[in-house]
Design a protein around this motif. Structure first.
Motif, PDB file in Angstrom:
ATOM      1  N   PHE A 138       0.838  -1.204   0.000  1.00 14.63           N
ATOM      2  CA  PHE A 138       0.000   0.000   0.000  1.00 14.63           C
ATOM      3  C   PHE A 138       0.871   1.251   0.000  1.00 14.63           C
ATOM      4  CE2 PHE A 138      -2.895   2.967   2.488  1.00 14.63           C
ATOM      5  CZ  PHE A 138      -3.719   3.254   1.405  1.00 14.63           C
ATOM      6  N   GLU A 139       1.927   1.247   0.808  1.00 10.56           N
ATOM      7  CA  GLU A 139       2.835   2.390   0.843  1.00 10.56           C
ATOM      8  C   GLU A 139       3.540   2.579  -0.493  1.00 10.56           C
ATOM      9  OE1 GLU A 139       5.611   2.280   4.010  1.00 10.56           O
ATOM     10  OE2 GLU A 139       4.099   2.423   5.596  1.00 10.56           O
ATOM     11  N   CYS A 140       3.967   1.474  -1.113  1.00 10.16           N
ATOM     12  CA  CYS A 140       4.596   1.564  -2.436  1.00 10.16           C
ATOM     13  C   CYS A 140       3.659   2.210  -3.439  1.00 10.16           C
ATOM     14  CB  CYS A 140       4.964   0.168  -2.946  1.00 10.16           C
ATOM     15  SG  CYS A 140       6.352  -0.603  -2.136  1.00 10.16           S
ATOM     16  N   THR A 141       2.407   1.770  -3.402  1.00 12.89           N
ATOM     17  CA  THR A 141       1.412   2.288  -4.345  1.00 12.89           C
ATOM     18  C   THR A 141       1.217   3.787  -4.166  1.00 12.89           C
ATOM     19  OG1 THR A 141       0.260   0.153  -4.303  1.00 12.89           O
ATOM     20  CG2 THR A 141      -0.960   2.036  -5.158  1.00 12.89           C
ATOM     21  N   LEU A 142       1.043   4.208  -2.913  1.00  8.84           N
ATOM     22  CA  LEU A 142       0.833   5.639  -2.656  1.00  8.84           C
ATOM     23  C   LEU A 142       2.073   6.451  -3.002  1.00  8.84           C
ATOM     24  CD1 LEU A 142      -1.172   5.640   0.713  1.00  8.84           C
ATOM     25  CD2 LEU A 142      -2.022   5.622  -1.646  1.00  8.84           C
ATOM     26  N   PHE A 179      -5.758   4.296  -8.821  1.00  8.28           N
ATOM     27  CA  PHE A 179      -5.275   3.623  -7.613  1.00  8.28           C
ATOM     28  C   PHE A 179      -5.536   2.123  -7.692  1.00  8.28           C
ATOM     29  CE2 PHE A 179      -6.464   1.578  -3.634  1.00  8.28           C
ATOM     30  CZ  PHE A 179      -5.256   1.643  -2.964  1.00  8.28           C
ATOM     31  N   LYS A 180      -6.749   1.750  -8.095  1.00  3.64           N
ATOM     32  CA  LYS A 180      -7.116   0.326  -8.146  1.00  3.64           C
ATOM     33  C   LYS A 180      -6.165  -0.441  -9.062  1.00  3.64           C
ATOM     34  CE  LYS A 180     -10.990  -2.774  -9.243  1.00  3.64           C
ATOM     35  NZ  LYS A 180     -12.412  -2.850  -9.667  1.00  3.64           N
ATOM     36  N   LEU A 181      -5.939   0.080 -10.266  1.00  4.02           N
ATOM     37  CA  LEU A 181      -5.056  -0.587 -11.222  1.00  4.02           C
ATOM     38  C   LEU A 181      -3.630  -0.705 -10.673  1.00  4.02           C
ATOM     39  CD1 LEU A 181      -4.414  -1.731 -14.040  1.00  4.02           C
ATOM     40  CD2 LEU A 181      -4.074   0.633 -14.812  1.00  4.02           C
TER      41      LEU A 181
END
Length: 256
Positions: A138-142, A179-181
């Motif tokens: 999650f942190e990587c994504t953000l 975000f989802k992708l």
């Protein structure tokens, strides 16, 4: 002689780890042909070109040396495969006695003609210690999405040893579909990379406990290296629709 290969995904803290190891090795082996190969296997793709790649060769002493910057036209993924294979040949032709550091970025941007396990096994067998760095998905994504929106990349190499003042990024709204992708992609490739690391039986460190993990695993790491954060703010203060993102994350987590 010490040789390290950092196995990572984007936004996992790999630059911090890489620069910390490189800083230690460059001071310890400065007179012994140490070389920092950076993201040796990562093609910089921009408008269908591989741009400004440092060219390398193996000299008469079997030491890898830099030549110059050159442009390589990229027409399709075959050229990416060729680029990676040529880089691997250079690495394996070089002496196992040359101290060096490089990064191997795991990515799904090309098809499965890239055999990461085979490549990394060859690298490991060429006297490299492979260090796998993990970070909360999650942190990587953000981190990735905020950096793309603000063009502020959290970790930055410093020039002339000058400290860069912390930046206050503008608030951003992350499109939920984006975000989802991105989150689903990160979940997939994080799982793939972890299986790869387990098959290689390599050292694993975590972003949140990096210094401690390096000490425990005897990975040389210089904390005062050429890398610093450009901002130090929680994502919930930067992302305007953070609560919506959290709810969507929870929905996705139930499905995977």
């Amino acid at each position: 002689m010490i040789r390290y290969c950092v196995l990572a995904l984007p936004r996992t803290g790999s630059t911090w780890l890489h620069e910390g190891i490189a800083s230690h090795l460059s001071s310890t082996y400065s007179d012994k042909n140490f070389i920092n190969l950076g993201e040796f296997f990562t093609p910089s793709i921009n408008l269908h070109k591989l741009e400004m790649h440092t060219k390398y060769y193996v000299d008469k002493d079997n030491l890898i040396q830099k030549i110059k910057q050159d442009d390589i036209v990229l027409e399709n993924s075959e050229h990416v495969v060729s680029f990676i294979n040529k880089r691997l040949d250079i690495l394996l032709d070089g002496s196992e006695q040359q101290s060096m550091i490089l990064k191997y970025m795991y990515s799904n941007y090309v098809d499965k003609r890239i055999n990461d396990l085979e490549n990394l096994t060859k690298i490991k067998n060429h006297n490299f210690t492979i260090v796998n760095i993990n970070r909360d998905v999650f942190e990587c994504t953000l981190s990735y999405l905020v950096s793309k929106q603000t063009n502020i990349w959290i970790k930055s190499t410093l020039w002339d040893n000058k400290k860069i003042d912390l930046i206050t990024p503008a608030s951003v709204i992350i499109p939920l579909d984006y975000f989802k992708l991105t989150y689903i992609t990160y979940l997939k490739i994080s799982e793939e990379k972890q299986k790869l690391a387990e098959n290689l039986c390599c050292v694993t460190v975590d972003y949140k406990t990096l210094v401690q993990d390096c000490n425990i695993n005897k990975v040389p790491f210089e904390e005062n290296n050429n890398c610093q954060k450009l901002y130090d703010m929680d994502y919930n203060t930067i992302i305007t629709n953070y609560d919506e993102i959290l709810r969507l994350k929870a929905e996705i987590d139930k499905l995977v």
